[in-house]
Design an enzyme around this catalytic site. Structure first.
Site, PDB file in Angstrom:
ATOM      1  N   CYS A  14      41.354  14.502  18.742  1.00  0.00           N
ATOM      2  CA  CYS A  14      41.002  14.816  17.358  1.00  0.00           C
ATOM      3  C   CYS A  14      40.363  16.188  17.234  1.00  0.00           C
ATOM      4  O   CYS A  14      40.148  16.871  18.222  1.00  0.00           O
ATOM      5  CB  CYS A  14      40.013  13.776  16.841  1.00  0.00           C
ATOM      6  SG  CYS A  14      40.600  12.098  17.026  1.00  0.00           S
ATOM      7  N   ASN A 115      35.569  13.352  19.126  1.00  0.00           N
ATOM      8  CA  ASN A 115      36.828  13.721  19.771  1.00  0.00           C
ATOM      9  C   ASN A 115      36.747  13.276  21.224  1.00  0.00           C
ATOM     10  O   ASN A 115      35.813  13.630  21.922  1.00  0.00           O
ATOM     11  CB  ASN A 115      37.030  15.238  19.677  1.00  0.00           C
ATOM     12  CG  ASN A 115      38.204  15.745  20.517  1.00  0.00           C
ATOM     13  OD1 ASN A 115      38.189  16.868  20.973  1.00  0.00           O
ATOM     14  ND2 ASN A 115      39.219  14.923  20.724  1.00  0.00           N
ATOM     15  N   GLY A 116      37.750  12.504  21.651  1.00  0.00           N
ATOM     16  CA  GLY A 116      37.783  12.021  23.027  1.00  0.00           C
ATOM     17  C   GLY A 116      37.898  10.516  23.038  1.00  0.00           C
ATOM     18  O   GLY A 116      37.914   9.879  21.992  1.00  0.00           O
TER      19      GLY A 116
END
Ligand code: AMP
Length: 486
Positions: A14, A115-116
């Site tokens: 993302c 994100n991740g």
């Protein structure tokens, strides 16, 4: 008692973005998300704070669909803002998973953009649910909010507790009524940079998100670092005893925008140098090849480097339609196959009767390559020598890059010659992993003792334990795993 709950879905590559101390915080965040659109087109959202109240808008689709008119952004008042672009697939693409997530907890409201992928949230979620927690989403990010809410202390103590409990890849931006916080996991797997625009601070997944608003790149957030911005002061906390920068190699190969600067390296230059390496490793290529054609846009930069090195012309033999989504986003094979045709069209006159080097950044399932090769064959190309600007992708990723299960990865099942045959090309070569490290500036290539990047999809070396995954996927290098705990 047997507790059933849906497994948390991975696949979250993302974009995250945050602005502190700007009267147009929401507008700048929308622009930043626009620059980070390549990191996820599934959904977008922004949460702002005017110190008294929070404002939020989220929706499915691209940034320009979700924030389709200025009235929407004008309603997002306040000088602090956090935004998120999500990359998901069917099934998990529900509104309930659209970030930033927001919760009112006993120390106030808190929004989070992630994100991740985390690798132990199924276990944590099971424990939290049996203690009475009620989950609203199937995203692993919500676990972080629950961990923050169920412990004691001030926000930073709670955040440290939550971060010590989770494993995996995380670049986070959190927003409270009066602060903005940026966090990077102890290996710095996913990127996150800090920028400045006048008196305002900005967090962005990539530096291209700073360029779009004219902000200056200050630095990358360090692995395991928490950067707290409050009262216009910046404070850095490093709670982890053990940290070790191992950013994701795939960001350089494919995911990040070429104009971004990650850890001081311009992504475009790295890709071009991978192209030089690819050519240097295949010294006879200049005798085989008339012209060099990239699969656009993912093969462009490495094809330029490769063409320069073998001294053959670079031609745009395939034209990409930019107004269709990424093929990877389509979940079913039928749609994915169709999407390749929607996206690429042959520019026949440039390659008819020629021997071409066809360059792409990677082969994952082989879907793109097969369709393109078939298309070029139907248009009268002579020989196709496929050259790939990354090593064979043999191992799945659980840290947020959408490389599928082992069974779906061509290179985990087949030899290079079998892949060549399957794709239907005259020859097929992949750059070596050492070659990629050389392109990144390491003269001796990858040092197996202390790898400098997260490169498990090529090497099988997973830096963070895969607690939620089956034992079967764990690689032989299990002993190399380091636990990022105190
Ligand atoms: P495939 O068609 O399955 O072999 O996938 C390879 C193509 O997808 C290449 O053209 C890449 O540019 C692109 N690609 C590689 N990795 C990813 C990823 N994690 N997410 C989306 N696209 C990718």
């Amino acid at each position: 008692m047997y507790l059933y709950f849906p497994k948390l879905k991975p696949k979250d590559e993302c974009g995250v973005y945050g602005v502190f101390n700007h009267e147009n915080a929401a507008q700048l965040t929308a622009l930043g998300l626009h620059a980070l659109q390549h990191r996820g087109q599934d959904s977008a959202g922004i949460v702002t704070s005017d110190k008294k109240k929070f404002f939020a808008h989220r929706g499915m689709g691209q940034v320009s669909d979700v924030f389709s008119n200025k009235e929407i952004l004008n309603k997002l008042s306040g000088n602090i803002s956090v935004g998120h672009n999500r990359y998901g697939t069917t099934g998990e693409s529900a509104l309930k998973n659209v970030q930033p997530l927001f919760s009112e907890i006993n120390i106030g409201g808190i929004a989070i953009a992630h994100n991740g992928n985390l690798t132990n949230t199924n276990h944590l979620k099971e424990k939290l649910i049996s203690d009475g927690a009620i989950f609203q989403s199937t995203s692993d990010t919500e676990v972080i909010l629950h961990l923050i809410s169920t412990c004691k202390g001030n926000l930073i103590d709670r955040l440290i507790y939550a971060l010590e409990s989770i494993r995996g890849a995380f670049s986070l931006i959190l927003l409270t009524n009066d602060s903005l916080i940026g966090v990077r996991d102890p290996f710095g797997i996913r990127p996150l940079v800090l920028g400045k625009l006048g008196e305002s601070y900005v967090f962005s997944s990539e530096s291209c998100g700073l360029d779009i608003i004219g902000a200056e790149l200050i630095r990358d957030i360090e692995p395991g670092e928490i950067v707290i911005i409050r009262n216009n002061k910046l404070e850095s906390v490093k709670p982890f005893k053990k940290t070790c920068l191992r950013p994701c190699l795939f960001e350089y190969i494919y995911f990040s925008r070429p104009d971004s600067i990650l850890e001081g390296r311009n992504v475009y230059n790295v890709r071009k140098k991978i192209g030089y390496q690819l050519a240097s490793e295949n010294k006879e290529d200049n005798k085989l090849i008339d012209i060099v054609i990239p699969i656009p846009d993912s093969g462009n930069a490495s094809a330029l480097g490769y063409a320069e090195k073998i001294k053959r012309p670079f031609e745009l033999g395939i034209i990409r339609n930019h107004y269709t989504g990424r093929t990877f986003i389509e979940d079913s094979n039928t749609v994915r196959n169709l999407a390749v045709r929607l996206k690429h069209n042959p520019n026949t006159s440039s390659f008819i009767d020629k021997n071409i080097a066809l360059i792409d950044d990677s082969v994952v399932r082989g879907t793109t390559s097969i369709k393109i090769v078939e298309m070029l064959r139907n248009c009268g190309v002579n020989k196709i020598h496929m050259r790939i600007a990354s090593p064979p992708v043999k191992f799945p990723c659980f840290y947020g890059i959408d490389t599928p299960t082992k069974e779906e990865l061509l290179a985990s099942k087949y030899s290079i010659d079998q892949i060549r045959n399957y794709i239907g090309v005259d020859s097929l070569k992949f750059v070596s992993l050492d070659g990629v490290y050389k392109a990144l500036g390491f003269k001796n290539g990858r040092n197996n003792q202390t790898p400098l990047f997260t490169d498990h999809y090529f090497s099988g070396d997973y830096p963070v334990r895969l607690i939620d995954q089956d034992a079967g996927v764990l690689p032989s290098q299990l002993s190399l795993l380091i636990e990022p705990t105190k």
